[in-house]
Each structure stands twice: as structure tokens, then as C-alpha cells.
Design an enzyme around this catalytic site. Structure first.
Site, short mmCIF file in Angstrom:
data_model
loop_
_atom_site.label_atom_id
_atom_site.label_comp_id
_atom_site.label_asym_id
_atom_site.label_seq_id
_atom_site.Cartn_x
_atom_site.Cartn_y
_atom_site.Cartn_z
N ASP A 194 0.84 9.27 16.27
CA ASP A 194 1.14 10.21 17.76
C ASP A 194 1.01 10.97 18.75
OD1 ASP A 194 2.28 13.48 16.66
OD2 ASP A 194 -0.16 14.59 16.56
N GLY A 215 6.56 11.55 21.86
CA GLY A 215 6.72 12.29 21.87
C GLY A 215 6.50 13.00 23.14
N HIS A 238 9.22 6.72 20.75
CA HIS A 238 9.20 5.93 19.44
C HIS A 238 9.74 4.16 20.06
CE1 HIS A 238 9.31 9.93 17.64
NE2 HIS A 238 10.61 10.36 17.90
N LEU A 288 -2.63 -9.65 5.27
CA LEU A 288 -2.63 -8.08 5.67
C LEU A 288 -1.51 -7.72 4.78
CD1 LEU A 288 -3.86 -6.00 7.08
CD2 LEU A 288 -1.61 -5.99 8.96
N ARG A 315 -5.94 8.93 13.55
CA ARG A 315 -5.04 9.84 14.02
C ARG A 315 -5.50 9.98 16.00
NH1 ARG A 315 -2.15 15.08 11.97
NH2 ARG A 315 -0.88 14.35 14.10
N LEU A 372 -4.34 16.63 9.23
CA LEU A 372 -4.10 15.51 7.97
C LEU A 372 -2.18 15.60 7.67
CD1 LEU A 372 -6.53 15.41 5.24
CD2 LEU A 372 -6.51 14.03 7.18
C1 FPP Z 1 5.18 10.92 16.20
O1 FPP Z 1 5.65 10.95 17.15
C2 FPP Z 1 5.18 9.25 15.81
C3 FPP Z 1 6.61 9.81 14.74
C4 FPP Z 1 6.38 11.09 14.56
C5 FPP Z 1 7.38 8.44 13.90
C6 FPP Z 1 6.61 7.20 14.64
C7 FPP Z 1 7.98 5.94 14.94
C8 FPP Z 1 7.31 5.09 15.31
C9 FPP Z 1 5.94 4.56 16.28
C10 FPP Z 1 8.01 3.68 15.83
C11 FPP Z 1 8.53 2.86 14.92
C12 FPP Z 1 7.65 2.43 13.81
C13 FPP Z 1 7.14 2.00 13.14
C14 FPP Z 1 6.09 1.36 11.38
C15 FPP Z 1 8.49 0.28 13.28
P1 FPP Z 1 5.73 12.90 18.06
O2 FPP Z 1 7.34 12.39 18.19
O3 FPP Z 1 5.24 13.67 16.35
O4 FPP Z 1 5.43 13.05 18.91
P2 FPP Z 1 4.34 14.49 19.41
O5 FPP Z 1 3.37 15.11 18.93
O6 FPP Z 1 4.03 14.00 21.36
O7 FPP Z 1 5.92 14.76 19.96
#
Ligand code: FPP
Length: 248
Positions: A25, A28, A42, A136, A193, A200
Site C-alpha cells: 500500500d 499513490g 505503481h 519459493l 501491510r 485487512l
Molecule cells: C496500493 O497503493 C497498490 C496497488 C493497488 C497496486 C500494487 C501494484 C504494484 C506494487 C505494482 C505491480 C505489481 C506486481 C505484482 C508486478 P495505492 O495505489 O492504494 O496507494 P495509496 O493508498 O497511497 O493511494
């Protein structure tokens, strides 16, 4: 301490969590802090994925589950969803060979029918390419929601009752668990997390019943090898009781 010293300490302590699950998390916010679009965060998060997969393997973790895209994430703006799907495809292209060489078996877990054909084909290719690797197991939870997983399991058992091949009284935790998407994996010992959130978010609700939680204040793109090792060291200091009282 350097990350290699942390790893040394993990080895000295002995018990490594068999299954580590991570809610990644904060991508963004990481991007916003830099006045960049969310997609930039991302993309940076993908580098953390790479680092953490390698670190988990080095530490001797057996199963690593990453929450890459939740069923709720479909409600994000179209451009962000498209960017995330493109990133998954890029991840597959860039990492496929390396993951196989390092003995990582990749599995895609979730409602994959909702993905576009290109993303689905990319995921299928990495799953096929790495099948049988044993160092793994890497579960990528994509288009995944735990309530949906549980409802589908209940539906499958109800079908068997209707067919007359199962009695309601025969349904127990073990049989129920076998219908779930992560059947075959041990339940996570450790849930991490990032970004300080204490939720969760519909992730592995069944499997996390007795899991130890570790919340890092770091945003996911800032989370790396040494932070995974710190989380494992923290886990090793805990006493797991599974609802019981320990003797002595
Ligand atoms: C949460 O951050 C993250 C995601 C919704 C996407 C996770 C994706 C990646 C780490 C990149 C690609 C993944 C793989 C497996 C190659 P958020 O956008 O909710 O952040 P915020 O809460 O700060 O807005």
C-alpha cells in the site's frame, strides 16, 4: 545493521515464517509526494516487488503472497486500471526468465476472468513457465477479494449437497478450506501491510485467522529487502499461541 547482517540474524534465530502475505500500500501517496501521477508510484512499486521476492527467497520463506490488485480496485479510474494491467504484463516480460532461474513458481490467484485477454495470457505464460519451481511459491493475488472467495467455496459445497454427494454435517473447516483459492498453501504466518494503514481490505479473511500482523509506516515503493528482514526478525521475537495458553 546492513540487510545481510539482518539476514544473518534471521538464520541464527531459526524459525522463518513459512508463508508471508503482503498488502502493498502507498504507491499513490509516494507518487503524490513527488507531484507525479499515481502510475509512477505503481511503477516504483514494481521494483519493491522484485527486491522483496528475492529477499523472501534468500530468507527461506516457502510461500509469498502479494496483494497486487483487489476486486475493489476495478472501481479505480480506467487509466489507472489500464496502467496497472500494463505493469503486470511488463513484470511478466521482465522477470519471467529470472524468476524461473531463481526457482520461483508463480501463481495467479483471483477472479482472472475479469482480466483482459492480454493480461490473462501474460499471467498464464509466467505460470506455465515457472511451474514446478521449488525454492519459493509466489502467489500474485489479482482481481482477488476474500468475501468472494468464501462465497464461491460455500456455493461449491452447496452444489454437492444438492447433488446428494455431501451431507451438511460433513462440512467442517478442513473441507471448507479445500474449496478456497489458496488451498494447498499453509496459512500465512506473517502479514505485512505498508503505509501505516490498519485494515485487512478484504484480503485472505479465512487464512489470516491466526496470522501475526506487522504494519510498516513506509510507503510500498520505499519498502525493500532490509525491511522484509526486519519484519521477519520482529515475527521471530513473538510468541504464537493460536488462542491457547502456552505451558511453562
Ligand atoms: C496500493 O497503493 C497498490 C496497488 C493497488 C497496486 C500494487 C501494484 C504494484 C506494487 C505494482 C505491480 C505489481 C506486481 C505484482 C508486478 P495505492 O495505489 O492504494 O496507494 P495509496 O493508498 O497511497 O493511494
Amino acid at each position: 545493521m546492513s540487510s545481510e547482517q539482518l539476514l544473518q540474524q534471521i538464520r541464527v534465530n531459526g524459525t522463518v515464517p513459512r508463508h508471508v502475505a503482503i498488502i502493498m500500500d502507498g504507491n499513490g501517496r509516494w507518487a503524490r509526494q513527488r507531484n507525479r501521477p499515481r502510475e509512477f508510484g505503481h511503477r516504483a512499486g514494481m521494483a519493491s516487488v522484485r527486491a522483496v521476492v528475492e529477499a523472501a527467497s534468500d530468507a527461506g520463506v516457502e510461500v509469498l503472497t502479494l496483494y497486487a490488485f483487489s476486486s475493489e480496485n476495478w472501481h479505480r479510474p480506467h487509466t489507472e486500471v489500464t496502467a496497472l494491467m500494463a505493469l503486470l504484463e511488463l513484470y511478466v516480460r521482465k522477470e519471467r526468465r529470472d524468476l524461473k532461474e531463481k526457482g520461483v513458481e508463480v501463481r495467479a490467484v483471483g477472479d482472472l476472468h475479469r482480466l483482459g485477454p492480454r493480461t490473462r495470457a501474460a499471467l498464464q505464460s509466467i505460470v506455465d513457465h515457472t511451474r514446478g519451481c521449488e525454492r519459493l511459491k509466489l502467489n500474485l493475488a489479482i482481481s482477488y477479494g476474500a468475501r468472494d472467495e468464501i462465497v464461491n467455496a460455500a456455493r461449491r459445497l452447496a452444489e454437492r449437497v444438492r447433488e446428494g454427494t455431501l451431507m451438511p454435517g460433513e462440512i467442517d473447516e478442513e473441507l471448507f478450506q479445500k474449496q478456497l483459492l489458496f488451498a494447498g498453501d499453509p496459512d500465512p504466518d506473517l502479514l505485512i501491510r505498508t503505509s501505516g494503514e490498519l485494515r485487512l481490505s478484504n484480503f485472505m479473511l479465512w487464512q489470516l485467522a491466526y496470522t501475526e500482523m506487522y504494519v510498516s509506516e513506509l510507503l510500498w515503493p520505499d519498502f525493500g529487502r532490509e525491511h522484509l528482514f526486519s519484519a521477519i526478525l520482529d515475527f521471530q521475537r513473538r510468541e504464537r499461541r493460536f488462542g491457547r495458553v502456552l505451558a511453562g
